[in-house]
Design an enzyme around this catalytic site. Structure first.
Site, mmCIF file in Angstrom:
data_model
loop_
_atom_site.group_PDB
_atom_site.id
_atom_site.type_symbol
_atom_site.label_atom_id
_atom_site.label_comp_id
_atom_site.label_asym_id
_atom_site.label_seq_id
_atom_site.Cartn_x
_atom_site.Cartn_y
_atom_site.Cartn_z
ATOM 1 N N GLN A 43 0.831 -1.192 0.000
ATOM 2 C CA GLN A 43 0.000 0.000 0.000
ATOM 3 C C GLN A 43 0.869 1.248 0.000
ATOM 4 O O GLN A 43 0.635 2.194 -0.745
ATOM 5 C CB GLN A 43 -0.907 -0.008 1.237
ATOM 6 C CG GLN A 43 -2.085 0.889 1.105
ATOM 7 C CD GLN A 43 -2.846 0.581 -0.160
ATOM 8 O OE1 GLN A 43 -3.260 -0.542 -0.386
ATOM 9 N NE2 GLN A 43 -3.022 1.574 -1.005
ATOM 10 N N HIS A 102 2.326 2.925 -3.152
ATOM 11 C CA HIS A 102 1.471 3.600 -4.141
ATOM 12 C C HIS A 102 1.768 5.088 -4.221
ATOM 13 O O HIS A 102 1.775 5.677 -5.291
ATOM 14 C CB HIS A 102 -0.015 3.402 -3.808
ATOM 15 C CG HIS A 102 -0.588 2.169 -4.414
ATOM 16 N ND1 HIS A 102 -0.588 1.951 -5.764
ATOM 17 C CD2 HIS A 102 -1.193 1.086 -3.858
ATOM 18 C CE1 HIS A 102 -1.165 0.776 -6.023
ATOM 19 N NE2 HIS A 102 -1.527 0.229 -4.882
ATOM 20 N N GLU A 120 -10.426 1.234 2.712
ATOM 21 C CA GLU A 120 -10.613 0.737 1.350
ATOM 22 C C GLU A 120 -10.299 -0.767 1.304
ATOM 23 O O GLU A 120 -11.122 -1.565 0.900
ATOM 24 C CB GLU A 120 -9.672 1.519 0.417
ATOM 25 C CG GLU A 120 -9.764 1.105 -1.040
ATOM 26 C CD GLU A 120 -8.648 1.731 -1.877
ATOM 27 O OE1 GLU A 120 -7.693 2.294 -1.284
ATOM 28 O OE2 GLU A 120 -8.731 1.639 -3.112
ATOM 29 N N HIS A 121 -9.080 -1.122 1.743
ATOM 30 C CA HIS A 121 -8.685 -2.537 1.819
ATOM 31 C C HIS A 121 -8.596 -2.924 3.286
ATOM 32 O O HIS A 121 -8.018 -2.182 4.086
ATOM 33 C CB HIS A 121 -7.308 -2.753 1.202
ATOM 34 C CG HIS A 121 -7.198 -2.307 -0.225
ATOM 35 N ND1 HIS A 121 -6.723 -1.067 -0.580
ATOM 36 C CD2 HIS A 121 -7.504 -2.938 -1.384
ATOM 37 C CE1 HIS A 121 -6.737 -0.959 -1.904
ATOM 38 N NE2 HIS A 121 -7.209 -2.070 -2.422
ATOM 39 N N HIS A 127 -53.926 13.927 -10.099
ATOM 40 C CA HIS A 127 -53.492 12.555 -9.828
ATOM 41 C C HIS A 127 -54.701 11.669 -9.535
ATOM 42 O O HIS A 127 -54.794 10.534 -9.982
ATOM 43 C CB HIS A 127 -52.542 12.513 -8.622
ATOM 44 C CG HIS A 127 -51.144 12.953 -8.932
ATOM 45 N ND1 HIS A 127 -50.823 14.239 -9.281
ATOM 46 C CD2 HIS A 127 -49.964 12.265 -8.947
ATOM 47 C CE1 HIS A 127 -49.508 14.329 -9.491
ATOM 48 N NE2 HIS A 127 -48.971 13.138 -9.290
ATOM 49 N N ASP A 165 -5.721 -7.045 -6.143
ATOM 50 C CA ASP A 165 -5.338 -5.969 -7.064
ATOM 51 C C ASP A 165 -5.246 -6.485 -8.493
ATOM 52 O O ASP A 165 -5.433 -5.728 -9.446
ATOM 53 C CB ASP A 165 -3.974 -5.389 -6.662
ATOM 54 C CG ASP A 165 -4.052 -4.582 -5.379
ATOM 55 O OD1 ASP A 165 -5.157 -4.127 -5.039
ATOM 56 O OD2 ASP A 165 -3.015 -4.411 -4.719
#
Lengths: 430, 430
Positions: free
Chosen positions: B255, B258, B322-323, B415, B356
């Site tokens: 991670q 990145h 996220e993960h 209506h 991934d």
């Protein structure tokens, strides 16, 4: 309504004829931001003060007490309660059918992949006030929230809050009802206060203030997500010469009475029907309490005369209406070609009103052309999907080398190393 | 990584410790708006000029020719092609299982309600350039688009476009590949040009320019919808003393490499493990090509020592990663309590890298806390749901009176009238 021959229009004129009126935007950003800031800083005190100045209502508490709810419920008539029960039953049936099934499979031996669904924890529902007590909105927003399994469901509606709204909210399992309206209600639900629960996602329609506030809180990760972009309500009717002009006129008026910015479009290959509908509109308008509003909306509305039903379908697909009514000899025959509509109403006995209230479908729909990419509100909007994976040593041996090579290609050494380390360990164990 | 005792922190410090770094925003709005305006006005000529000035690439055409694609494909090695095939197979298997089933039922006798699914017609995929050719991103975005049935799938990636990206795009059925990057690529797909297809929805990651452009085009109804809000990538690992410190360090580094803004969190009840992981991090960092980036990310990262795994789960749920990697003696036992994660990786043999690239799940996930309300990317994001209803005379007689009463309650005469007219007609026919 203005009657136009579609094929007489140039491409530019056709595009222009399907254009929606510009949204009344701008000017409110700063004021709404100011209201949101006040609520975040001042909490309940700020909310009570805003309610006093903006809604001219004096309340010392924001949440309705059990006693207030009981009393409101007692004042709702038996007939209305029965009608609400019938609507709830149908809406529940259709939305319960949308409960998802988890997916679990091995994509390769030893590589387990799963798709799970989970309710969004806390949701906030906004029900506008004003002249019309929108009981149906309460049902459409609260029923899927409960079926989805949301832990806490709260509702805001501006004072004076209508008895039928209160009754329906309780009947649909809403946990807390707040007499709060406008941007301040959205701010309260997005950020929380002493008495208002902070929610994860806000649902429901509203005026320009509510819409702007929803926009602002949804672009803040610490605010709340929202259901879908807003826009004025609209209907497109496809009809052939077998259609009943009175029915069509009544459907067009159901839309037109919503507001002067409602859009109403009729597409038909029949000149005779277009004229009959215009005559029926005049006749029915005379009897409507909201005739002025409807007349304003109709003045901006159009009938298109097309060659055939295939062209009618093409026009509808290009417009991407919120509501699409099909009154032709064989309405279902057109269904496979119909794209980009929020909800479709097939045949003479299916007026839009049934979907607005009680057929079971949700009346919260993407409008303003958003039906090209957005969905009609459903159970899925109250849940989130996430994935789970679990590999056995066999699974990692099978796909590990491919992962190593792909990671190396993307020059992500550490991604590769996370696999290499494990494969080496397995090698040692073997 | 900094090691903190969770229970030693005050509530405020705990909140602070789970806070994400502020997104680098602002300043780009006007420049991005200017690029978008240029593309809308100048079309291909503007795109070619922007590519020349911003990407320093001279091209007279934007779309890759068949010959260029053939040549690029020929240059991709056989081993990489095999790895891509394996990944495609798994990703296809998992995403095909997500194909939805239409729902059709009678909520009351004669009241037919249906939920239909339809592919979004045209979609655009953005694949970032730079040092790492993101082959996996192509697969993750294009495979569900094709399975969902989108009619046209186009892809933009900045020049010089990598051979493996080109090969994978063709292999995954992308219809057109454009050498376009940044805000201009997003603008081209949102509004179209002579050679670039206007799409309905744009998918894919990107830098701050791409993110800002996606934001701007998605707030214009004439632009394009987007997949989900963006944010830096992040991982949270829950581990107990049975976990392998080397494995955990390798996952944290996957991670951290990145980008300097990647967030990495370890939560464990084991002091010993926390120390072992720190040692392993130092050891592994020495061998990484992106060690500098990873080191920067780790300097902002934290290990929390918690009481037990229940508290670890609570911390993870509050952070909403996220993960989420779970390396404990019985990882699946925690699953029912885990909320708010984009994708979950269970057990020692399931590094994040497998998801991934090749396990089959999608690696496009909600980050920055958005996993509370947003879903991991799936087939559903390439489709839209709409409802259909069709009533028989019996159906309308059954629910019509309830609709009339509800419409009257909401003071919507037209209506009500749309139903009354039809019921009167049925009465006459009877």
């Amino acid at each position: 309504m203005n009657i136009l021959e579609w094929n007489q229009l140039s491409i530019t004129e056709q595009t222009q004829a399907l254009r929606r009126p510009a949204l009344a935007q701008g000017g409110r950003e700063a004021q709404v931001a100011d209201i949101i800031a006040k609520v975040r800083q001042g909490g309940d005190a700020a909310l009570i003060e805003l309610t006093r100045t903006l809604d001219r209502a004096e309340r010392s508490t924001l949440q309705l007490s059990e006693q207030e709810i009981d009393e409101a419920a007692d004042r709702v008539g038996t007939d209305l309660k029965a009608a609400i029960e019938l609507a709830i039953s149908n809406i529940e049936t259709f939305h319960r059918a949308q409960l998802p099934t988890h997916i679990a499979l091995d994509t390769s031996p030893g590589v387990r992949c799963e798709l799970h669904f989970q309710p969004i924890e806390k949701v906030g529902l906004y029900v506008p006030g004003g002249s019309a007590p929108l009981v149906s909105t309460v049902m459409m927003l609260a029923i899927p929230a409960r079926l989805a399994g949301c832990e806490r469901v709260v509702l805001c509606s501006p004072p004076p809050i209508n008895d039928a709204i209160v009754y329906t909210a309780r009947r649909c399992g809403v946990d807390a009802i707040y007499t709060l309206g406008g941007a301040q209600a959205v701010a309260a639900m997005a950020y929380g206060s002493e008495s208002v629960t902070k929610v994860d996602k806000i649902f429901g329609p509203g005026n320009a203030w509510v819409t702007e506030a929803k926009q602002q809180v949804s672009s803040d990760v610490n605010g709340a997500a929202i259901d879908m972009p807003a826009g004025p309500s609209e209907v497109l009717v496809i009809a052939d010469d077998t259609a009943d002009a009175d029915f069509i006129a009544s459907d067009l008026l159901s839309q037109a009475e919503h507001g002067p910015d409602s859009q109403v479009i009729l597409v038909t290959p029949s000149n005779a029907l277009a004229d009959q509908v215009n005559a029926a509109l005049e006749q029915q308008l005379a009897q409507l309490s909201r005739a002025d509003i409807a007349r304003q909306a109709l003045s901006e509305s159009r009938t298109f005369i097309c060659d055939d039903l295939a062209q009618a379908v093409a026009i509808s697909n290009a417009y991407a209406p919120e509501h699409l009514i099909v009154q032709t000899a064989e309405p279902r025959a057109l269904l496979p070609d119909l794209k980009n509509a929020g909800s479709i109403f097939l045949g003479a006995w299916t007026p839009e009103s049934v979907g607005d209230y009680a057929s079971g479908t949700n009346h919260t729909l993407p409008t303003y052309g958003y039906s090209r990419t957005y969905s009609s509100l459903g159970l899925a909007d109250y849940q989130r999907r996430f994935t789970v994976q679990e590999l056995t040593p066999t699974g990692l041996r099978a796909i590990g080398p491919a992962v190593e090579l792909l990671a190396a290609t993307e020059t992500l050494d550490a991604h590769k190393n996370a696999v290499s380390l494990r494969l080496a360990k397995l090698e040692k164990q073997a």
